[in-house]
Each structure stands twice: as structure tokens, then as C-alpha cells.
Write an enzyme that holds these catalytic residues in place. Structure first.
Site, PDB file in Angstrom:
ATOM      1  N   THR A   1      -9.819   6.359   0.161  1.00 33.94           N
ATOM      2  CA  THR A   1      -8.562   6.071   0.831  1.00 33.94           C
ATOM      3  C   THR A   1      -7.410   6.399  -0.086  1.00 33.94           C
ATOM      4  O   THR A   1      -7.594   6.869  -1.190  1.00 33.94           O
ATOM      5  CB  THR A   1      -8.500   4.597   1.263  1.00 33.94           C
ATOM      6  OG1 THR A   1      -7.300   4.394   1.978  1.00 33.94           O
ATOM      7  CG2 THR A   1      -8.545   3.677   0.078  1.00 33.94           C
TER       8      THR A   1
ATOM      9  N   ASN B   1       8.258   8.726   9.042  1.00 31.82           N
ATOM     10  CA  ASN B   1       8.079   9.896   8.191  1.00 31.82           C
ATOM     11  C   ASN B   1       9.313  10.779   8.130  1.00 31.82           C
ATOM     12  O   ASN B   1       9.537  11.473   7.140  1.00 31.82           O
ATOM     13  CB  ASN B   1       6.837  10.682   8.641  1.00 31.82           C
ATOM     14  CG  ASN B   1       5.563   9.979   8.214  1.00 31.82           C
ATOM     15  OD1 ASN B   1       5.172  10.046   7.075  1.00 31.82           O
ATOM     16  ND2 ASN B   1       4.942   9.260   9.153  1.00 31.82           N
TER      17      ASN B   1
ATOM     18  N   THR C   1       3.052   0.930  -0.167  1.00 30.35           N
ATOM     19  CA  THR C   1       4.186   1.853  -0.022  1.00 30.35           C
ATOM     20  C   THR C   1       4.779   1.642   1.378  1.00 30.35           C
ATOM     21  O   THR C   1       5.574   0.738   1.578  1.00 30.35           O
ATOM     22  CB  THR C   1       3.774   3.311  -0.264  1.00 30.35           C
ATOM     23  OG1 THR C   1       2.611   3.613   0.523  1.00 30.35           O
ATOM     24  CG2 THR C   1       3.459   3.553  -1.740  1.00 30.35           C
TER      25      THR C   1
ATOM     26  N   GLU D   1       0.909   3.923  10.235  1.00 31.93           N
ATOM     27  CA  GLU D   1       2.344   4.022  10.490  1.00 31.93           C
ATOM     28  C   GLU D   1       2.617   4.103  11.998  1.00 31.93           C
ATOM     29  O   GLU D   1       2.196   5.042  12.674  1.00 31.93           O
ATOM     30  CB  GLU D   1       2.909   5.247   9.768  1.00 31.93           C
ATOM     31  CG  GLU D   1       2.914   5.060   8.266  1.00 31.93           C
ATOM     32  CD  GLU D   1       3.309   6.289   7.473  1.00 31.93           C
ATOM     33  OE1 GLU D   1       3.634   6.142   6.284  1.00 31.93           O
ATOM     34  OE2 GLU D   1       3.280   7.408   8.043  1.00 31.93           O
TER      35      GLU D   1
ATOM     36  N   LYS E   1      -4.573   0.173  -0.074  1.00 30.44           N
ATOM     37  CA  LYS E   1      -3.267   0.459   0.487  1.00 30.44           C
ATOM     38  C   LYS E   1      -3.330   1.816   1.179  1.00 30.44           C
ATOM     39  O   LYS E   1      -4.127   2.679   0.842  1.00 30.44           O
ATOM     40  CB  LYS E   1      -2.169   0.443  -0.578  1.00 30.44           C
ATOM     41  CG  LYS E   1      -2.270   1.482  -1.669  1.00 30.44           C
ATOM     42  CD  LYS E   1      -1.796   2.877  -1.320  1.00 30.44           C
ATOM     43  CE  LYS E   1      -0.393   2.857  -0.758  1.00 30.44           C
ATOM     44  NZ  LYS E   1      -0.014   4.246  -0.305  1.00 30.44           N
TER      45      LYS E   1
END
Length: 405
Positions: free
Chosen positions: A190, A400, A153, A276, A179
Site C-alpha cells: 500500500t 486531486n 496525507t 478519496e 495510510k
């Protein structure tokens, strides 16, 4: 932005496991976003799932189907989490299972669904159903790398691990993909993880391995402290390696466990390295604790501190932020004059304050490194725990803030 090279390994195909890939255009036209795992008859699967009470519809269906039948297919979609979608979400997850089952000639209970992506939006079922024949038709044993990309993603790179190990006269293969980059404090496993081996493993041993290794790896990572609605990790044993069944008292179990642990840790660490906006990979080692819980409380308090994480991003040796986090971790009767705090091999805190031999230059040199270890010795017992995290950068906020745009 990610920490370290992150190249995918050479994957070893796992006998009894084939992977099919397709593009349904769920969120981004043209990118692969549907992955199908086809498992040989007799395969066994152990699963771990999120403890978030708003668990996604596919999580609920996975649990139900695992209790009913031995899985033959796993169906994964990205771009939509099918979480927070009420009764319709359950209907959509079941519809996908039924459609894949119909195409493959199995029952719907033999299909496990997995979804990841935006929460609260209806699953585009027809898009997924339209590409299932393609994914089934192109399934092969050597498509692990494509599958690793197909489950991404906000990840900036695919994540995978693969090893082979000799168990007596037979060679065992283990391959896996994962992922995740944000909304990561798994509290079970996860965001999504799929590990497969061709070993034949007894059901109780398989569940033990899945639970224990998930706890030591995926349950020791955090990026932002948020537990997803869709966390899921499966351990698949196809049983095709040709050797005897591995049981809880098998002499081969310790060797297999160590090989699986290597894969679990590689996949978990890869998520942190690709957090991220991450620019630092941070290991937090707590030793000298009286209990496991207080060791984890200290480790996670440091790992989740925005002040610690932003100091790491800035390469600012502001050791007072670590000291403050340790002090507010809730450890009853903590002797602040006994404990020690380290940044790499540099002692920051000793005898209740800054270590006498500490210098800003030495601390700063460690903070400029891409991989950093924070060591905390509580001097209370002999329990140790390790947690892995990353820094907090401007890019995390941007990713985000723009996630749905």
C-alpha cells in the site's frame, strides 16, 4: 467522506517496538508529520516496495539498508514524497538516516526511511532533523494511535488494526497502521503500511509472510488505478514474545499467518473505505476462471472502469457497464452465454443477456447500499480472486485538483 464507522481499535503494545511522534511542519504547521519506530536489538524486518520505476529515493535507500543491516529504526515523514528529486533526493534521504543514527547511537544502515506526500519537491531536511531528538525522546510502546494519525496525507481518518493470539503457551501480539486514500493501486503493498509482531520469526518465514499476505491484501485493492512512487509495507518481528522461533515448518505458523492476515486485510480495506471521495465500499468477486491472471484481469477491468465507478456513486443500476467491462477484459475465448454476473444476490446477466428474473427495483435496492458486492462467474475453471475498490465521486476530482493548493 468515508465508508463505515472507521474507529481505531484498542491497540496492544508490541514488546520491542516503541513509537515516537513529532511535528516538523513539513506541509501543515502544527500537525504531527514525523514518526519514528524504535526496534529492539535482534528485530527482523521484511519489506515490500513499489514497482513504479520512478521509485522514490527513500524506497531505494530502504532496499539498500535492508540488504546491509538488521534495522533498528524506521523514520517516516508525510507532506513530501522525496520522489522525482534525482541525486539530491538520495542525498536528503541518506542525510535523514545519518542524523537519526547519530542521535540514536546506531549506524545509518540501521535506519529505514519512508516518505509520502507531494512528488517532485525537495525534502525539507532541516525541518525533519530539528524534531528527531523530540521523536526519540517521547518514544513509547503505546503510541500506535498517534502514529496512525501522524502518517496521514489526504486520509480523512487514521487506520489501524491490533490482535492477540495464543501460540501454544505464549501469546503473540500484532499491531499495524496504514495510510492511503488516493494514488492507490499498490502493485506490491500500500502507500505505507507498518505491521509489527512480538513473535520471533525466521527470516525466510518472515519474508514469505510479508510477500504472501501483501499479495492477498494490499495487492488486491484499487481506488484509482495509479501505482505510487512511494508504496512500502514492512512486517516487523521483534522476537520478544518469549516463545520459540517460528519457522516455515513450525506447527504454529498457520495460526500466526491467519492472525497476520486479519490485520493485513483490515488495514487494506480501511484504505479503500477512506478512498478519496468514496461513498461505497465495493467487493468484486470473480469465480470460475481458468487462471489467476484472467480472474484478476476481469476484476481490475471492472474496478477501474470510470463508468462502473460513477454508476456506483450515483446508485444507478446500469448493469450494462459491468457487462461491457467484463467483455473487454481480454479473456480469450470467453463464452458470454455461459457466464453470470451478480449485483449482491441479484443475477444481472445470464445466457448472454439480462437475466429473465431481473428487475430494476431489485438492482436499485442493492445499489443504494453502502457496501456492494459484484460477483462474476466466468464458468471456465475453478480459480477465484477478490478485489476491493470504491466508487468515483465529484469529491475525488476536487481533492486531486486542489491537492497542491
Amino acid at each position: 467522506m468515508a465508508v463505515g464507522p472507521g474507529a481505531l481499535p484498542e491497540f496492544f503494545p508490541v514488546a520491542g517496538v516503541r513509537l515516537g511522534i513529532a511535528s516538523a511542519g513539513i506541509k501543515t504547521p502544527g500537525r504531527n508529520d514525523v514518526v519514528v519506530f524504535e526496534l529492539a536489538p535482534g528485530s527482523r524486518v521484511a519489506g515490500l516496495f513499489t514497482r513504479n520505476q520512478f521509485c522514490a529515493a527513500p524506497v531505494t535507500v530502504c532496499r539498500q539498508h535492508l540488504a546491509e543491516k538488521a534495522p533498528r529504526y524506521l523514520l517516516v515523514n508525510t507532506g513530501n514524497a522525496n520522489a522525482g528529486t534525482g541525486a539530491r533526493g538520495m542525498e536528503d534521504a541518506l542525510a535523514c538516516c545519518q542524523a537519526l543514527a547519530g542521535n540514536a547511537g546506531v549506524t545509518a544502515s540501521e535506519v529505514l526511511p519512508f516518505s509520502t506526500g507531494v512528488i517532485g519537491e525537495p525534502l525539507p531536511v532541516q525541518k525533519i532533523l530539528s524534531v528527531l531528538p523530540e521523536a526519540l525522546a517521547n518514544a513509547e510502546g503505546n503510541r500506535w494511535a498517534e502514529a496512525a494519525s501522524g502518517i496521514m496525507t489526504t486520509d480523512t481518518r487514521p487506520k489501524g488494526a491490533s490482535v492477540q493470539v495464543d501460540l501454544g503457551e505464549h501469546k503473540v501480539t500484532i499491531s499495524g497502521i496504514s495510510k492511503g486514500a488516493g494514488m492507490i493501486r499498490p502493485n506490491m503493498a500500500t502507500m505505507l503500511g507498518f505491521i509489527a509482531t512480538d513473535a520471533r520469526i525466521a527470516p525466510d518465514a518472515l519474508q514469505m509472510l510479508a510477500s504472501e499476505l501483501g499479495e492477498l491484501s494490499f495487492n488486491r485493492i484499487t481506488i484509482d488505478g495509479d501505482t505510487s512512487t512511494n508504496d512500502a509495507c514492512t512486517l516487523i518481528a521483534s522476537g520478544q514474545y518469549g516463545g520459540p522461533e517460528i519457522t516455515l515448518d513450525s506447527p504454529h505458523l498457520p495460526v500466526l499467518r491467519e492472525a497476520l492476515k486479519m490485520v493485513y486485510l483490515d488495514l487494506a480495506h480501511a484504505i479503500v473505505r477512506d478512498g478519496e471521495g468514496a461513498t461505497k465500499f465495493v467487493t468484486i468477486q470473480v469465480s470460475g476462471a481458468a487462471t489467476q491472471q484472467e480472474a484478476l484481469d476481469v476484476a481490475y477491468t471492472v474496478a477501474h472502469s470510470p463508468l462502473v465507478k460513477t454508476a456506483l456513486f450515483a446508485a444507478d443500476a446500469n448493469w450494462g457497464r459491468v457487462l461491457a467491462a467484463v467483455g473487454r477484459a481480454g479473456v480469450a475465448g470467453l463464452d458470454i452465454n455461459a457466464l453470470e454476473i451478480y449485483l449482491g444476490d441479484v443475477c444481472l446477466v445470464r445466457d448472454g443477456g439480462r437475466a429473465e428474473d431481473y428487475t430494476e427495483e431489485r438492482g436499485q435496492a442493492v445499489m443504494h447500499q453502502e457496501e456492494i458486492t459484484i460477483g462474476i462467474d466466468l464458468k471456465r475453471g475453478d480459480v477465484s480472486e477478490t478485489v476491493w475498490t470504491c466508487d468515483l465521486s465529484h469529491e475525488y476530482v476536487s481533492i486531486n485538483a486542489d491537492y497542491r493548493s
